[in-house]
Structures are given as structure tokens and as C-alpha cells.
Design an enzyme around this catalytic site. Structure first.
Site, PDB file in Angstrom:
ATOM      1  N   THR A   1     -74.409   9.534  64.593  1.00  0.00           N
ATOM      2  CA  THR A   1     -74.189   8.121  64.952  1.00  0.00           C
ATOM      3  C   THR A   1     -74.817   7.840  66.317  1.00  0.00           C
ATOM      4  OG1 THR A   1     -72.521   6.359  65.041  1.00  0.00           O
ATOM      5  CG2 THR A   1     -71.893   8.446  66.016  1.00  0.00           C
ATOM      6  N   ASN A   2     -74.456   6.738  66.953  1.00  0.00           N
ATOM      7  CA  ASN A   2     -74.978   6.410  68.288  1.00  0.00           C
ATOM      8  C   ASN A   2     -73.871   5.718  69.085  1.00  0.00           C
ATOM      9  OD1 ASN A   2     -75.208   3.404  67.885  1.00  0.00           O
ATOM     10  ND2 ASN A   2     -76.463   4.150  66.190  1.00  0.00           N
ATOM     11  N   HIS A   3     -74.232   5.225  70.280  1.00  0.00           N
ATOM     12  CA  HIS A   3     -73.186   4.743  71.208  1.00  0.00           C
ATOM     13  C   HIS A   3     -72.814   3.262  71.053  1.00  0.00           C
ATOM     14  CE1 HIS A   3     -73.332   8.463  73.395  1.00  0.00           C
ATOM     15  NE2 HIS A   3     -74.642   8.358  73.540  1.00  0.00           N
ATOM     16  N   SER A   4     -73.346   2.558  70.057  1.00  0.00           N
ATOM     17  CA  SER A   4     -73.078   1.114  69.998  1.00  0.00           C
ATOM     18  C   SER A   4     -71.584   0.823  69.784  1.00  0.00           C
ATOM     19  CB  SER A   4     -73.895   0.472  68.866  1.00  0.00           C
ATOM     20  OG  SER A   4     -73.508  -0.871  68.721  1.00  0.00           O
TER      21      SER A   4
END
Ligand code: PMT
Length: 410
Positions: A220-223
């Protein structure tokens, strides 16, 4: 020349509490007060004790046509100056000039003068116009204080670069009174927005996608979803019907917005393209995985002795797919960059057929993931417009302003 009322129509009848702190730039507060009054605002002035050394209460009382407040109690008759009712009275607390000292105290919650207690009790928007020497402004402590205040929703009218009282040249000079007045006018104008997008339908993507590796792990990512949710909220506030296709976030759906939850980039692709069929436009704010595991293991991958290599396959590009069939509809994209920002954003503008791109760079403090602020540049086929650091809600309002003008042209 345009009269103050015509030039700043949204200031008419507004109650502005002008806070003045101890800076040489306090002399500009006199012009500021006069401009606000000319625009039809009701102005009351709170000064810190030190501010009186730089500009007299008599000057400010004459210009504002109201008694000046400095102390918690009136020394003459002991009457209490209630910071609570001042905060309740104001439509906006404007601190101009705001010194490094006052900004630090605001961040720390210090309440040792009437202006600071008023700030702590104020429920209205708070705007600060910093003024100080260039090194004080650039100092990590001041910058951190400003970022924290912006994260908490305080709006900042950035200082200008130029000659300072110290004789040095650099950034720290308080913004000109005309600029601050225009800023306040547009702040109120945005809050008054009519239902200008009534009858229009928009799709907004927001948040992070999740690409499963096995039943336990994922990519995933940090959004956090904050930027996209603010855009969906602003579109709905202006009367649009909004479908918010949301990856993982912990945010509640904004009022009046239809949220469709998805996890992976593939799910986001399907939900977004389906919603776009009936839409007048889309804003692509989600941080979508470009690659996903080629195979998802049905059982937890076991730890072996050596390293593990995961094969990844490309996901489908949602924005590019909408861009290919958008016709006359509005398509807004984001570009999150860490280097060669402008060139990369330009490439995305044409490759994905966006009407404009909102560029944010992780090299800018206060921009990008998670925080409540962002610093963006709009890029379209006619050029670029760089905006200062502002709250994600203010960025959303500026994006929707641009969408509104595009919609009006079509
Ligand atoms: O959610 P927050 O914590 O508030 O953070 C906000 C944000 C940093 C996520 C936001 O401001 C932002 O930059 N969003 C876009 C992030 C991104 O993935 O950018 P990109 O440069 O990789 O993608 C370019 C554009 O194509 C974006 O509009 C993206 O949504 C879109 N895209 C990308 C890949 C893909 N498979 N499909 C897409 O639609």
C-alpha cells in the site's frame, strides 16, 4: 479607482478582530484597518502590550472607530475585557503583524495576554500575517510552528521577500495590507459559495489502494484520503452530486457524498469507470498502486531460508482510461513527485489527457501525504500557477474554483 466596497464585496458587514503584535510592521496595521473599514467591515483591535510601542492605541481607535483592547481589565474602571465574547463576536481573527514570539505562543497554547487568550477561545477562522527578520522566519523553530498552526487550520498569508527593518534583504516582510485585504475577501467569498455546480455529477477517487500478497500481507502507500475527501466535500457543498470512490482511509464520508469503498487498484478501476459513465467530470486524487502481485497466495507465505522475490504485474491506469473516453468532460489529475516535478507533471497532463494536473512534491514541507496542509501547483496547457502552503480544504476550494470555470466554458 474601484471603491473598497466594490473591490472587496465579501468583506461588507464582516466582523474582523484585528490582532496587532510587537513588530515594526505594526505601522502597516493602520493602512490594513482603513482598507477593511473602507470595504465595509466592522473592525475591533486587540493589541499586545508590546505592540503599543510600535503604533499607538489612539491611531488604531481613530481608524477602527472602536476602543482598543490591550489588557484583561480596563485599568480605569476595572471592567473585564472578555476574550470569550471577543472570539464569539468575530467572523475572523486576523493577526497582522504576527511576530515569531506570538506564533510560538499560539502553537504552545500560552495565554499571557488578551490577544492570545482570544485566539485560544476563537471559533472563527484565524489568519496570521507573519512579520520578522529573514533568519527568524527561516529558522526551523518558526517554520515548525507555522506548519503546526497550518495543520490546525490557521491560515497563513505568507510574508514577502524584500528589504527588512534590519537592513537585510530576504523573506520576512509582512504581506502588504492590500494583499491581506484581498486574501480575507476571497476567504469570505469562498465560504459564501452558491450552489454553482447544481445538476453536475462528479467522481472523486481518494485514499490508498491495497494490493494483497497473501491473506496476511499487502502493498500500500501513505495516502490518508484527506485531500480527496476535502475535494469531494467541496464539490458537494457547491451542489454537485458526488460519487467518492475510496480506497482505505479512516475518514467518515463527507455529508451529501455517496461513497463506494474499494480495496485494490483493480476494484478502484471498475468502480470509477462505472461511475464515470454518467458523470460530467472526475478528480483523480487516489494514490493508486502501479503494480500488484502477479499472484495472490491463498495461504500465508512461509518464511524460507533465503530471500523472497515477488513478481508484480502492472495495474490498469484508471485516469488514462477515463482520459481516453472523456470527450468534453472535465478530468483533473494529481501528480505526486519527488524529483523533476514540472516535467513529470507535464508528461502526465498529456499522457492521461487531463484538463489540469495538481502537482504536489514530497520535497515541499507540509505537502503530500497525511497532514492537513498541501502545497500545490496547477499545470494546464496554457501554463502553471503555484499556490502557497494552505490547508487541504483551501486547496480543494481552489481546485473546485478551477473546475467551476472549466464547467462554465463548456
Ligand atoms: O490522501 P492524503 O494523505 O491527503 O495525500 C494526498 C495525496 C498525496 C495522495 C494526493 O495529493 C496525491 O498526490 N494523489 C495522487 C497520488 C498519485 O498516485 O500520483 P501519481 O503521480 O502516481 O499518479 C498520477 C495520476 O494518475 C493521479 O491522478 C492518480 O490518481 C492517477 N492514477 C495513477 C495510477 C493508476 N493506476 N490509476 C490512476 O488513476
Amino acid at each position: 479607482m474601484e471603491s473598497g466596497r466594490a473591490a472587496h464585496p465579501s468583506l461588507e458587514g464582516r466582523r474582523i478582530l484585528l490582532g496587532i503584535t510587537g513588530s515594526i510592521a505594526a505601522y502597516k496595521a493602520a493602512v490594513l484597518c482603513r482598507l477593511l473599514k473602507t470595504a465595509g467591515a466592522d473592525v475591533r483591535v486587540v493589541m499586545t502590550p508590546l505592540a503599543k510601542q510600535f503604533i499607538t492605541p489612539l491611531t488604531m481607535a481613530t481608524l477602527s472607530k472602536n476602543p482598543i483592547l490591550v489588557e484583561f481589565f480596563d485599568p480605569e474602571n476595572g471592567a473585564w475585557n472578555s476574550h470569550v465574547s471577543l472570539g464569539e463576536w468575530a467572523d475572523c481573527l486576523l493577526i497582522a503583524p504576527a511576530t515569531a514570539n506570538t506564533l510560538a505562543k499560539m502553537r504552545g497554547g500560552v495565554a499571557d495576554n488578551l490577544l492570545l487568550t482570544t485566539y485560544l477561545s476563537a471559533r472563527c477562522p484565524v489568519v496570521v500575517a507573519p512579520a520578522m527578520d529573514l533568519d527568524m522566519y527561516a529558522h526551523a523553530a518558526t517554520q515548525e510552528n507555522l506548519r503546526t498552526l497550518a495543520d490546525r487550520g490557521v491560515k497563513i498569508v505568507e510574508p514577502a521577500a524584500g528589504e527588512l527593518a534590519s537592513g537585510l534583504v530576504g523573506k520576512g516582510r509582512m504581506a502588504e495590507p492590500e494583499e491581506i485585504t484581498a486574501y480575507l475577501d476571497s476567504l469570505f467569498a469562498r465560504r459564501e459559495k452558491k450552489k454553482t455546480l447544481q445538476g453536475k455529477r462528479f467522481v472523486v477517487t481518494a485514499g490508498a489502494t491495497i494490493e494483497p500478497i497473501d491473506p496476511v500481507r499487502y502493498i500500500t502507500n501513505h495516502s490518508s484520503g484527506k485531500m480527496g475527501y476535502a475535494i469531494a466535500e467541496e464539490l458537494a457543498r457547491r451542489g454537485a452530486e458526488v460519487v467518492l470512490v475510496s480506497g482505505r482511509t479512516s475518514l467518515p464520508a463527507p455529508a451529501g457524498v455517496e461513497r463506494r469503498d474499494v480495496l485494490s487498484a483493480d476494484e478502484m478501476f471498475d468502480a470509477t469507470t462505472a461511475a464515470f459513465d454518467r458523470a460530467d467530470g472526475a478528480v483523480m486524487c487516489a494514490a493508486v498502486a502501479d503494480y500488484t502481485p502477479a499472484e495472490v497466495s491463498a495461504t500465508k507465505l512461509k518464511k524460507g531460508d533465503g530471500d523472497l522475490t515477488l513478481a508484480l504485474r502492472r495495474t490498469r491506469d484508471i485516469a488514462a482510461s477515463l482520459g481516453a473516453c472523456k470527450g468534453n468532460r472535465i478530468l483533473v489529475g494529481f501528480a505526486l513527485e519527488t524529483d523533476h516535478e514540472a516535467a513529470n507533471a507535464q508528461a502526465k497532463l498529456s499522457k492521461k489527457n487531463f484538463d489540469f494536473v495538481v502537482l504536489n512534491s514530497l520535497r515541499d514541507a507540509g505537502a503530500g501525504f497525511r497532514g492537513d496542509t498541501n502545497k500545490v501547483t496547477f499545470i494546464d496547457r496554457s501554463g502553471s500557477e503555484e499556490l502557497p502552503l494552505m490547508t487541504k480544504h483551501d486547496v480543494a476550494a481552489r481546485i473546485v474554483d478551477k473546475i467551476e470555470s472549466l464547467a462554465a466554458e463548456r
